[in-house]
Design a protein around this motif. Structure first.
Motif, mmCIF file in Angstrom:
data_model
loop_
_atom_site.group_PDB
_atom_site.id
_atom_site.type_symbol
_atom_site.label_atom_id
_atom_site.label_comp_id
_atom_site.label_asym_id
_atom_site.label_seq_id
_atom_site.Cartn_x
_atom_site.Cartn_y
_atom_site.Cartn_z
ATOM 1 N N LEU A 114 0.810 -1.209 0.000
ATOM 2 C CA LEU A 114 0.000 0.000 0.000
ATOM 3 C C LEU A 114 0.847 1.265 0.000
ATOM 4 O O LEU A 114 0.462 2.278 -0.592
ATOM 5 C CB LEU A 114 -0.926 0.014 1.215
ATOM 6 C CG LEU A 114 -1.933 -1.139 1.317
ATOM 7 C CD1 LEU A 114 -2.710 -1.031 2.622
ATOM 8 C CD2 LEU A 114 -2.880 -1.147 0.124
ATOM 9 N N GLU A 115 1.971 1.218 0.675
ATOM 10 C CA GLU A 115 2.796 2.419 0.816
ATOM 11 C C GLU A 115 4.206 2.008 1.215
ATOM 12 O O GLU A 115 4.403 1.020 1.940
ATOM 13 C CB GLU A 115 2.218 3.342 1.886
ATOM 14 C CG GLU A 115 2.876 4.702 2.000
ATOM 15 C CD GLU A 115 2.435 5.673 0.914
ATOM 16 O OE1 GLU A 115 3.297 6.429 0.449
ATOM 17 O OE2 GLU A 115 1.257 5.661 0.536
ATOM 18 N N GLN A 116 5.192 2.736 0.733
ATOM 19 C CA GLN A 116 6.578 2.565 1.165
ATOM 20 C C GLN A 116 7.153 3.936 1.433
ATOM 21 O O GLN A 116 7.048 4.837 0.598
ATOM 22 C CB GLN A 116 7.407 1.837 0.109
ATOM 23 C CG GLN A 116 8.851 1.603 0.530
ATOM 24 C CD GLN A 116 9.629 0.749 -0.466
ATOM 25 O OE1 GLN A 116 9.231 0.620 -1.630
ATOM 26 N NE2 GLN A 116 10.717 0.158 -0.025
ATOM 27 N N VAL A 117 7.755 4.098 2.608
ATOM 28 C CA VAL A 117 8.332 5.389 2.978
ATOM 29 C C VAL A 117 9.707 5.167 3.589
ATOM 30 O O VAL A 117 9.976 4.139 4.212
ATOM 31 C CB VAL A 117 7.438 6.166 3.966
ATOM 32 C CG1 VAL A 117 6.126 6.563 3.336
ATOM 33 C CG2 VAL A 117 7.192 5.353 5.224
ATOM 34 N N PHE A 118 10.596 6.148 3.408
ATOM 35 C CA PHE A 118 11.924 6.128 3.993
ATOM 36 C C PHE A 118 12.021 7.334 4.929
ATOM 37 O O PHE A 118 11.927 8.479 4.469
ATOM 38 C CB PHE A 118 13.003 6.190 2.909
ATOM 39 C CG PHE A 118 12.970 5.020 1.973
ATOM 40 C CD1 PHE A 118 12.184 5.048 0.830
ATOM 41 C CD2 PHE A 118 13.701 3.884 2.244
ATOM 42 C CE1 PHE A 118 12.142 3.961 -0.035
ATOM 43 C CE2 PHE A 118 13.686 2.797 1.388
ATOM 44 C CZ PHE A 118 12.904 2.831 0.247
ATOM 45 N N LEU A 119 12.186 7.061 6.214
ATOM 46 C CA LEU A 119 12.136 8.115 7.216
ATOM 47 C C LEU A 119 13.525 8.429 7.752
ATOM 48 O O LEU A 119 14.342 7.535 7.985
ATOM 49 C CB LEU A 119 11.227 7.706 8.372
ATOM 50 C CG LEU A 119 9.746 7.529 8.029
ATOM 51 C CD1 LEU A 119 8.956 7.161 9.280
ATOM 52 C CD2 LEU A 119 9.181 8.795 7.408
ATOM 53 N N ASN A 120 13.764 9.709 7.960
ATOM 54 C CA ASN A 120 15.007 10.173 8.565
ATOM 55 C C ASN A 120 14.832 10.164 10.076
ATOM 56 O O ASN A 120 14.194 11.055 10.644
ATOM 57 C CB ASN A 120 15.343 11.581 8.060
ATOM 58 C CG ASN A 120 16.688 12.067 8.559
ATOM 59 O OD1 ASN A 120 17.300 11.461 9.436
ATOM 60 N ND2 ASN A 120 17.166 13.165 8.006
ATOM 61 N N GLN A 121 15.421 9.163 10.725
ATOM 62 C CA GLN A 121 15.252 9.033 12.168
ATOM 63 C C GLN A 121 16.285 9.832 12.953
ATOM 64 O O GLN A 121 16.316 9.746 14.176
ATOM 65 C CB GLN A 121 15.267 7.555 12.561
ATOM 66 C CG GLN A 121 14.073 6.797 12.014
ATOM 67 C CD GLN A 121 13.933 5.397 12.572
ATOM 68 O OE1 GLN A 121 14.919 4.685 12.780
ATOM 69 N NE2 GLN A 121 12.698 4.997 12.833
ATOM 70 N N GLU A 122 17.107 10.613 12.249
ATOM 71 C CA GLU A 122 17.918 11.610 12.949
ATOM 72 C C GLU A 122 17.076 12.819 13.331
ATOM 73 O O GLU A 122 17.472 13.613 14.185
ATOM 74 C CB GLU A 122 19.092 12.058 12.075
ATOM 75 C CG GLU A 122 20.159 11.000 11.868
ATOM 76 C CD GLU A 122 21.345 11.523 11.069
ATOM 77 O OE1 GLU A 122 21.286 12.692 10.632
ATOM 78 O OE2 GLU A 122 22.311 10.762 10.884
ATOM 79 N N LEU A 123 15.927 12.968 12.669
ATOM 80 C CA LEU A 123 15.020 14.082 12.931
ATOM 81 C C LEU A 123 13.809 13.587 13.705
ATOM 82 O O LEU A 123 13.333 12.470 13.499
ATOM 83 C CB LEU A 123 14.569 14.718 11.612
ATOM 84 C CG LEU A 123 15.668 15.207 10.690
ATOM 85 C CD1 LEU A 123 15.074 15.767 9.407
ATOM 86 C CD2 LEU A 123 16.550 16.253 11.381
ATOM 87 N N ALA A 124 13.273 14.431 14.571
ATOM 88 C CA ALA A 124 12.137 14.046 15.409
ATOM 89 C C ALA A 124 10.842 14.061 14.599
ATOM 90 O O ALA A 124 10.651 14.913 13.731
ATOM 91 C CB ALA A 124 12.008 15.005 16.587
ATOM 92 N N PRO A 125 9.956 13.110 14.855
ATOM 93 C CA PRO A 125 8.629 13.167 14.229
ATOM 94 C C PRO A 125 7.909 14.423 14.693
ATOM 95 O O PRO A 125 7.977 14.791 15.866
ATOM 96 C CB PRO A 125 7.949 11.895 14.735
ATOM 97 C CG PRO A 125 8.684 11.511 15.977
ATOM 98 C CD PRO A 125 10.085 11.980 15.792
ATOM 99 N N ASP A 126 7.176 15.081 13.764
ATOM 100 C CA ASP A 126 6.632 16.389 14.123
ATOM 101 C C ASP A 126 5.299 16.717 13.468
ATOM 102 O O ASP A 126 4.923 17.887 13.380
ATOM 103 C CB ASP A 126 7.639 17.484 13.775
ATOM 104 C CG ASP A 126 7.975 17.546 12.289
ATOM 105 O OD1 ASP A 126 7.424 16.744 11.508
ATOM 106 O OD2 ASP A 126 8.792 18.412 11.909
ATOM 107 N N ASP A 127 4.556 15.695 13.007
ATOM 108 C CA ASP A 127 3.273 16.003 12.375
ATOM 109 C C ASP A 127 2.178 16.310 13.391
ATOM 110 O O ASP A 127 1.339 17.181 13.164
ATOM 111 C CB ASP A 127 2.834 14.852 11.464
ATOM 112 C CG ASP A 127 3.582 14.863 10.139
ATOM 113 O OD1 ASP A 127 3.987 15.953 9.697
ATOM 114 O OD2 ASP A 127 3.777 13.791 9.551
#
Length: 199
Positions: A114-127
């Motif tokens: 359904l979806e593929q994402v690549f997240l930068n885990q050096e940065l904090a989640p902020d949504d």
């Protein structure tokens, strides 16, 4: 003059009505270590003897060193109604984290991607913030099989963090990062003879 008839509800009836109205706002979270969470290969738990301080959602995380993708974690949400779901993740940050942590979302175990994402885990989640944690949205997906699966592997360029995944039923439309809207005054738009701009 006509008198309006007022309907009176008991407290229990009002709570039931409110719950039905808010049903699309209900969220489900699977944290590392919860039912529905599983690992393949070595994923270390923090806190531990070397890192005794709690961190992450509910005070703990799993992490794996970057590698060939053979180390895998799975969050499996079952018993879901068919429909659209917003999927989000939380993690803890550090300079040694992966900048391309590879998450995939599947429609049931072994189901369609359904979806593929690549997240930068050096940065904090902020949504957004909820339940004492900050979250990053993956997007909105549509499931048909009653089960939504999120997977994360260590095929990355740094330490990969597996913490909590949150899903929320929603009436919002499915998001598609492959879709781009070009307006008539933007780069990429062209018209042949016979088209007039209005106004």
């Amino acid at each position: 003059s006509r008198r309006r008839r007022r309907t009176r509800f008991t407290a229990a009836q009002f709570r039931t009505i409110q719950a039905l109205e808010d049903r699309t706002l209900l969220a489900t979270v699977i944290d590392n270590g919860d039912a529905g969470f599983s690992t393949t290969g070595e994923w270390r738990i923090v806190p531990n003897a070397n890192f005794p301080n709690p961190e992450g959602f509910a005070g703990d995380i799993n992490h794996a060193v970057n590698g060939d993708g053979s180390r895998l974690v799975v969050w499996e949400f079952t018993g879901l109604a068919t429909g659209n779901y917003r999927v989000s993740a939380t993690w803890t940050v550090h300079a040694n984290r992966a900048t391309n942590a590879p998450f995939v979302i599947l429609d049931s175990v072994g189901g369609s991607l359904l979806e593929q994402v690549f997240l930068n885990q050096e940065l904090a989640p902020d949504d957004f913030s909820d339940g004492g944690a900050d979250w990053e949205n993956f997007g909105i997906v549509n499931i048909t099989g009653g089960t939504l699966v999120v997977q994360l592997s260590n095929a990355a360029n740094g330490f990969v963090i597996a913490d909590a995944i949150r899903i929320e039923a929603t009436n919002d439309l499915v998001t598609d990062d492959n879709v781009k809207i070009i307006d008539d005054d933007e780069s990429g738009f062209a018209a042949t003879v016979g088209w007039n701009k209005s106004p």
